[in-house]
Design an enzyme around this catalytic site. Structure first.
Site, PDB file in Angstrom:
ATOM      1  N   ASP A   1      26.111  11.727 -14.156  1.00 48.03           N
ATOM      2  CA  ASP A   1      25.145  12.720 -15.134  1.00 48.03           C
ATOM      3  C   ASP A   1      23.896  12.759 -13.975  1.00 48.03           C
ATOM      4  O   ASP A   1      23.260  11.965 -13.571  1.00 48.03           O
ATOM      5  CB  ASP A   1      24.593  11.998 -16.167  1.00 48.03           C
ATOM      6  CG  ASP A   1      23.406  12.499 -16.954  1.00 48.03           C
ATOM      7  OD1 ASP A   1      22.741  13.697 -16.698  1.00 48.03           O
ATOM      8  OD2 ASP A   1      23.438  12.053 -18.238  1.00 48.03           O
TER       9      ASP A   1
ATOM     10  N   ARG B   1      31.436  11.992 -20.842  1.00 47.46           N
ATOM     11  CA  ARG B   1      30.412  12.789 -21.475  1.00 47.46           C
ATOM     12  C   ARG B   1      30.440  14.232 -20.567  1.00 47.46           C
ATOM     13  O   ARG B   1      30.641  14.094 -19.422  1.00 47.46           O
ATOM     14  CB  ARG B   1      29.125  12.375 -21.235  1.00 47.46           C
ATOM     15  CG  ARG B   1      27.843  13.313 -21.479  1.00 47.46           C
ATOM     16  CD  ARG B   1      26.474  12.280 -21.720  1.00 47.46           C
ATOM     17  NE  ARG B   1      26.000  11.945 -20.658  1.00 47.46           N
ATOM     18  CZ  ARG B   1      25.799  10.693 -20.353  1.00 47.46           C
ATOM     19  NH1 ARG B   1      26.601   9.564 -21.039  1.00 47.46           N
ATOM     20  NH2 ARG B   1      25.518  10.294 -18.931  1.00 47.46           N
TER      21      ARG B   1
ATOM     22  N   ASP C   1      19.962  18.991 -15.954  1.00 47.96           N
ATOM     23  CA  ASP C   1      20.783  17.779 -16.617  1.00 47.96           C
ATOM     24  C   ASP C   1      22.105  18.305 -17.015  1.00 47.96           C
ATOM     25  O   ASP C   1      22.316  18.831 -17.818  1.00 47.96           O
ATOM     26  CB  ASP C   1      19.578  17.680 -17.956  1.00 47.96           C
ATOM     27  CG  ASP C   1      20.209  16.264 -18.509  1.00 47.96           C
ATOM     28  OD1 ASP C   1      20.968  15.227 -18.002  1.00 47.96           O
ATOM     29  OD2 ASP C   1      19.770  15.782 -19.430  1.00 47.96           O
TER      30      ASP C   1
ATOM     31  N   HIS D   1      22.810   4.569 -19.255  1.00 46.97           N
ATOM     32  CA  HIS D   1      21.747   4.959 -18.285  1.00 46.97           C
ATOM     33  C   HIS D   1      21.980   4.056 -17.177  1.00 46.97           C
ATOM     34  O   HIS D   1      21.390   3.483 -16.620  1.00 46.97           O
ATOM     35  CB  HIS D   1      20.408   4.650 -18.962  1.00 46.97           C
ATOM     36  CG  HIS D   1      19.809   5.939 -19.865  1.00 46.97           C
ATOM     37  ND1 HIS D   1      19.008   5.644 -20.751  1.00 46.97           N
ATOM     38  CD2 HIS D   1      20.535   7.031 -19.986  1.00 46.97           C
ATOM     39  CE1 HIS D   1      18.650   6.858 -21.091  1.00 46.97           C
ATOM     40  NE2 HIS D   1      19.896   7.618 -20.807  1.00 46.97           N
TER      41      HIS D   1
ATOM     42  N   ASP E   1       0.832  -1.149  -0.016  1.00 45.11           N
ATOM     43  CA  ASP E   1      -0.068   0.122   0.048  1.00 45.11           C
ATOM     44  C   ASP E   1       0.855   1.243   0.048  1.00 45.11           C
ATOM     45  O   ASP E   1       0.304   2.380   0.392  1.00 45.11           O
ATOM     46  CB  ASP E   1      -0.983  -0.020   1.134  1.00 45.11           C
ATOM     47  CG  ASP E   1      -0.254  -0.072   2.599  1.00 45.11           C
ATOM     48  OD1 ASP E   1       0.971  -0.325   2.375  1.00 45.11           O
ATOM     49  OD2 ASP E   1      -0.823  -0.220   3.607  1.00 45.11           O
TER      50      ASP E   1
ATOM     51  N   HIS F   1      24.567   8.064 -29.397  1.00 40.78           N
ATOM     52  CA  HIS F   1      23.483   9.123 -28.756  1.00 40.78           C
ATOM     53  C   HIS F   1      23.273  10.416 -29.494  1.00 40.78           C
ATOM     54  O   HIS F   1      24.426  10.876 -30.149  1.00 40.78           O
ATOM     55  CB  HIS F   1      23.335   9.178 -27.434  1.00 40.78           C
ATOM     56  CG  HIS F   1      24.404   9.851 -26.421  1.00 40.78           C
ATOM     57  ND1 HIS F   1      24.788  11.020 -26.640  1.00 40.78           N
ATOM     58  CD2 HIS F   1      25.318   9.236 -25.884  1.00 40.78           C
ATOM     59  CE1 HIS F   1      25.542  11.643 -25.901  1.00 40.78           C
ATOM     60  NE2 HIS F   1      26.008  10.399 -25.266  1.00 40.78           N
TER      61      HIS F   1
ATOM     62  N   TYR G   1      32.541   6.846 -25.792  1.00 35.46           N
ATOM     63  CA  TYR G   1      32.622   5.581 -24.770  1.00 35.46           C
ATOM     64  C   TYR G   1      32.899   4.579 -25.632  1.00 35.46           C
ATOM     65  O   TYR G   1      32.692   3.911 -26.503  1.00 35.46           O
ATOM     66  CB  TYR G   1      30.942   5.224 -24.638  1.00 35.46           C
ATOM     67  CG  TYR G   1      30.288   6.471 -24.382  1.00 35.46           C
ATOM     68  CD1 TYR G   1      30.039   7.046 -23.071  1.00 35.46           C
ATOM     69  CD2 TYR G   1      29.246   7.106 -25.271  1.00 35.46           C
ATOM     70  CE1 TYR G   1      29.171   7.967 -22.754  1.00 35.46           C
ATOM     71  CE2 TYR G   1      28.617   8.387 -24.989  1.00 35.46           C
ATOM     72  CZ  TYR G   1      28.515   8.935 -23.815  1.00 35.46           C
ATOM     73  OH  TYR G   1      27.891   9.926 -23.501  1.00 35.46           O
TER      74      TYR G   1
ATOM     75  N   HIS H   1      19.015  17.252 -26.269  1.00 39.07           N
ATOM     76  CA  HIS H   1      17.422  17.424 -26.390  1.00 39.07           C
ATOM     77  C   HIS H   1      17.046  18.693 -25.615  1.00 39.07           C
ATOM     78  O   HIS H   1      17.614  19.354 -24.927  1.00 39.07           O
ATOM     79  CB  HIS H   1      16.972  16.105 -25.535  1.00 39.07           C
ATOM     80  CG  HIS H   1      17.632  16.135 -24.232  1.00 39.07           C
ATOM     81  ND1 HIS H   1      17.050  16.740 -23.203  1.00 39.07           N
ATOM     82  CD2 HIS H   1      18.799  15.393 -23.613  1.00 39.07           C
ATOM     83  CE1 HIS H   1      17.860  16.243 -21.974  1.00 39.07           C
ATOM     84  NE2 HIS H   1      18.776  15.761 -22.369  1.00 39.07           N
TER      85      HIS H   1
ATOM     86  N   GLU I   1      25.390  17.609 -25.136  1.00 36.44           N
ATOM     87  CA  GLU I   1      26.054  16.340 -24.276  1.00 36.44           C
ATOM     88  C   GLU I   1      26.771  15.360 -25.254  1.00 36.44           C
ATOM     89  O   GLU I   1      26.502  14.169 -25.174  1.00 36.44           O
ATOM     90  CB  GLU I   1      25.196  16.055 -23.660  1.00 36.44           C
ATOM     91  CG  GLU I   1      23.829  15.499 -24.222  1.00 36.44           C
ATOM     92  CD  GLU I   1      22.716  14.732 -23.279  1.00 36.44           C
ATOM     93  OE1 GLU I   1      23.346  13.855 -22.697  1.00 36.44           O
ATOM     94  OE2 GLU I   1      21.681  15.296 -23.167  1.00 36.44           O
TER      95      GLU I   1
ATOM     96  N   HIS J   1      13.623  15.110 -20.619  1.00 34.55           N
ATOM     97  CA  HIS J   1      13.459  14.849 -22.361  1.00 34.55           C
ATOM     98  C   HIS J   1      12.332  15.569 -22.458  1.00 34.55           C
ATOM     99  O   HIS J   1      11.208  15.120 -22.540  1.00 34.55           O
ATOM    100  CB  HIS J   1      13.738  13.702 -22.543  1.00 34.55           C
ATOM    101  CG  HIS J   1      14.701  12.908 -22.440  1.00 34.55           C
ATOM    102  ND1 HIS J   1      15.148  11.727 -22.408  1.00 34.55           N
ATOM    103  CD2 HIS J   1      16.120  13.433 -22.173  1.00 34.55           C
ATOM    104  CE1 HIS J   1      16.522  11.341 -22.032  1.00 34.55           C
ATOM    105  NE2 HIS J   1      17.068  12.372 -21.741  1.00 34.55           N
TER     106      HIS J   1
ATOM    107  N   GLU K   1      28.045  17.616 -20.185  1.00 38.46           N
ATOM    108  CA  GLU K   1      26.673  18.039 -20.727  1.00 38.46           C
ATOM    109  C   GLU K   1      26.328  19.165 -19.834  1.00 38.46           C
ATOM    110  O   GLU K   1      26.533  19.358 -18.905  1.00 38.46           O
ATOM    111  CB  GLU K   1      25.799  17.033 -20.245  1.00 38.46           C
ATOM    112  CG  GLU K   1      24.277  17.523 -20.434  1.00 38.46           C
ATOM    113  CD  GLU K   1      23.213  16.484 -20.197  1.00 38.46           C
ATOM    114  OE1 GLU K   1      23.596  15.263 -19.151  1.00 38.46           O
ATOM    115  OE2 GLU K   1      22.233  16.140 -21.014  1.00 38.46           O
TER     116      GLU K   1
HETATM  117  N1  GLY Z   1      20.392  12.428 -18.266  1.00 42.02           N
HETATM  118  C1  GLY Z   1      19.732  12.022 -19.212  1.00 42.02           C
HETATM  119  C2  GLY Z   1      20.299  12.678 -20.556  1.00 42.02           C
HETATM  120  O1  GLY Z   1      21.297  13.224 -20.480  1.00 42.02           O
HETATM  121  O2  GLY Z   1      19.617  12.639 -21.333  1.00 42.02           O
HETATM  122 MN    MN Z   2      22.141  14.121 -18.445  1.00 40.46          MN
HETATM  123 MN    MN Z   3      20.679  15.108 -21.178  1.00 41.18          MN
END
Ligand code: GLY
Ligand code: MN
Ligand code: MN
Length: 438
Positions: A255, A398, A266, A238, A37, A345, A381, A349, A377, A356, A400
């Site tokens: 991240d 990465r 982000d 991820h 619950d 990737h 890798y 975004h 970003e 996103h 960003e």
């Molecule tokens: N943290 C997810 C992205 O960078 O898109």
């Molecule tokens: Mn990110």
């Molecule tokens: Mn991002």
């Protein structure tokens, strides 16, 4: 409520101006069970947040337009002394009218009955299926119920999300102020995490620094599960297990960004756990940093984001050829998508109420406009595979930042978080010689 009720009212009126005569129905997100619950902490549907700031579950917003009149109705959980003793105060029907400027408000319990009146003989219904299955079903069932009453079910059903997303795409000054504050909090959390890092800690300890700093500064939560990937975990895009030990000689990729007053931040930074990049780590880091800075410089009004992504692909491919990690003709590698072995990737975004943001607007197709906020970003890798020189295997980098497009160029909302090799090396572990950073 994050903004004054007039702000939300203005947004609703703007949507009403764009809609055909008819009715917009916005359902809240359903609650989700975590265990027996116990529910997961509730997060309101982003369109409801955008049009009302109302945070309670079991809510439906209705906006009707007829003869250029606009009526805003809220269906909300009613006051219930017993429920409120256990679970906290509700706005109730009176609060919906007084604090959220509803022209009319009703208990959510009457929604199924009132729905028939609301949609009967309307030509157009704006509704997004797939957000709340219970409300989806009520709407679908209303067709036969209306038929029994010899009333007409709307002739046209339009998904309102593309229209709402066009509005949400361009951030207004009050939204930008919130995103600036969210950026400050997220920068502070990253700074402390970098300063606290030392070999032998665990990824979850780093994760905990972000949680603590976000909440300590009034952010509701992390905007998405923080990615704390050390060593080879950094190449898992991820990765959220965050369980491993930080090893001397490895990199740490984090991240993480907060959700502050409904808006997501982000940010990614990558740093050496022992405070010193190895030669190979430095080479990869320098490529990502250089390309990221170049892309940020080019990220201005009038540019098609897809072109910027292609520029990023070209530059990363060029540099990986120089390092002999890719070989062959650059145009062929790009054509065959050989670069995706290392950069798989998108460049970025939209960012806003969702991390996103505005999912119905593919950013690659868009010409950037003032008021948009996008992430930049790039990353590299390197898989742990036998044909890769051993010293490069498992390196993941990465970087960003969050970029607001302005009339004259752009503003990097997360610029204050250092990313040069020199600054990063100086910061890592520096908290362990100071008394405390927290
Ligand atoms: N943290 C997810 C992205 O960078 O898109
Ligand atoms: Mn990110
Ligand atoms: Mn991002």
């Amino acid at each position: 409520m994050v903004f004054a009720p007039e702000v939300y009212q203005k947004r609703r009126n703007l949507f009403a101006k764009k809609m055909k005569e008819g009715v917009l129905i916005l359902p809240s997100n359903p609650e989700s069970i975590m265990s027996n619950d116990v529910h997961y902490p509730y997060r309101q549907n982003s369109n409801i947040l955008y049009f009302s700031g109302f945070k309670e579950p079991n809510t439906v917003l209705v906006l009707e337009k007829s003869n250029d009149n606009v009526k805003f109705t809220m269906f909300v959980p009613p006051h219930d002394p017993k429920f409120e003793i256990w679970n906290g105060r509700r706005q109730g029907v009176d609060g919906a009218k007084k604090n959220f400027f509803a022209d009319e408000a009703f208990s959510i319990e009457s929604f199924s009955e009132k729905l028939l009146e609301i949609i009967a003989d309307q030509n157009v219904l704006y509704y997004t299926f797939g957000i709340n299955p219970e409300i989806d079903q009520l709407i679908l069932n209303s067709k036969s119920k209306l038929k029994e009453k010899r009333k007409q079910f709307p002739l046209e059903i339009i998904d309102p999300e593309p229209m709402i997303h066009e509005m949400r795409l361009i951030k207004q000054p009050e939204e930008i102020e919130i995103m600036k504050k969210g950026s400050e909090i997220s920068i502070h959390a990253h700074l402390n995490a970098i300063k606290m890092t030392r070999p032998g800690m665990y990824e979850y300890e780093i994760d905990a620094i972000y949680e603590y700093e976000f909440k300590r500064h009034g952010a509701k939560r992390a905007a998405y599960p923080s990615i704390v990937g050390s060593g080879k975990n950094a190449v898992i895009l991820h990765y959220i297990e965050n369980n491993d030990r930080l090893e001397d000689g490895d990199l740490l990729l984090v991240d993480a960004g907060c959700e502050y007053n409904d808006y997501a931040i982000d940010i990614t930074r990558t740093w050496p756990i022992n405070g010193k990049f190895s030669d190979e780590q430095k080479k990869i880091y320098e490529i990502v940093l250089t390309v990221q800075n170049e892309c940020i410089d080019k990220c201005v009004s009038g540019i098609k984001f897809g072109d910027l992504h292609n520029y990023c692909v070209k530059r990363i491919t060029e540099e990986l050829i120089k390092l002999n990690l890719l070989s062959g003709d650059i145009d062929e590698i790009i054509e065959n998508e050989g670069y995706k072995r290392f950069f798989m990737h998108g460049l970025g975004h939209n960012l806003g109420i969702d991390t996103h943001d505005v999912s119905t607007i593919p950013l690659k197709e868009r010409i950037l406009k003032p008021g948009m906020v996008v992430t930049i970003e790039p990353g590299i890798y390197i898989p742990d595979e036998p044909d890769i020189p051993e010293s490069y295997r498992g390196i993941g980098v990465r970087i960003e930042d969050d970029i607001l497009i302005t009339e004259t160029g752009n503003l990097n909302l997360t610029e204050k978080l250092p990313k040069s090799i020199k600054e990063i090396e100086k910061l890592v572990g520096s908290a362990h010689s100071a008394t405390s950073v927290l």
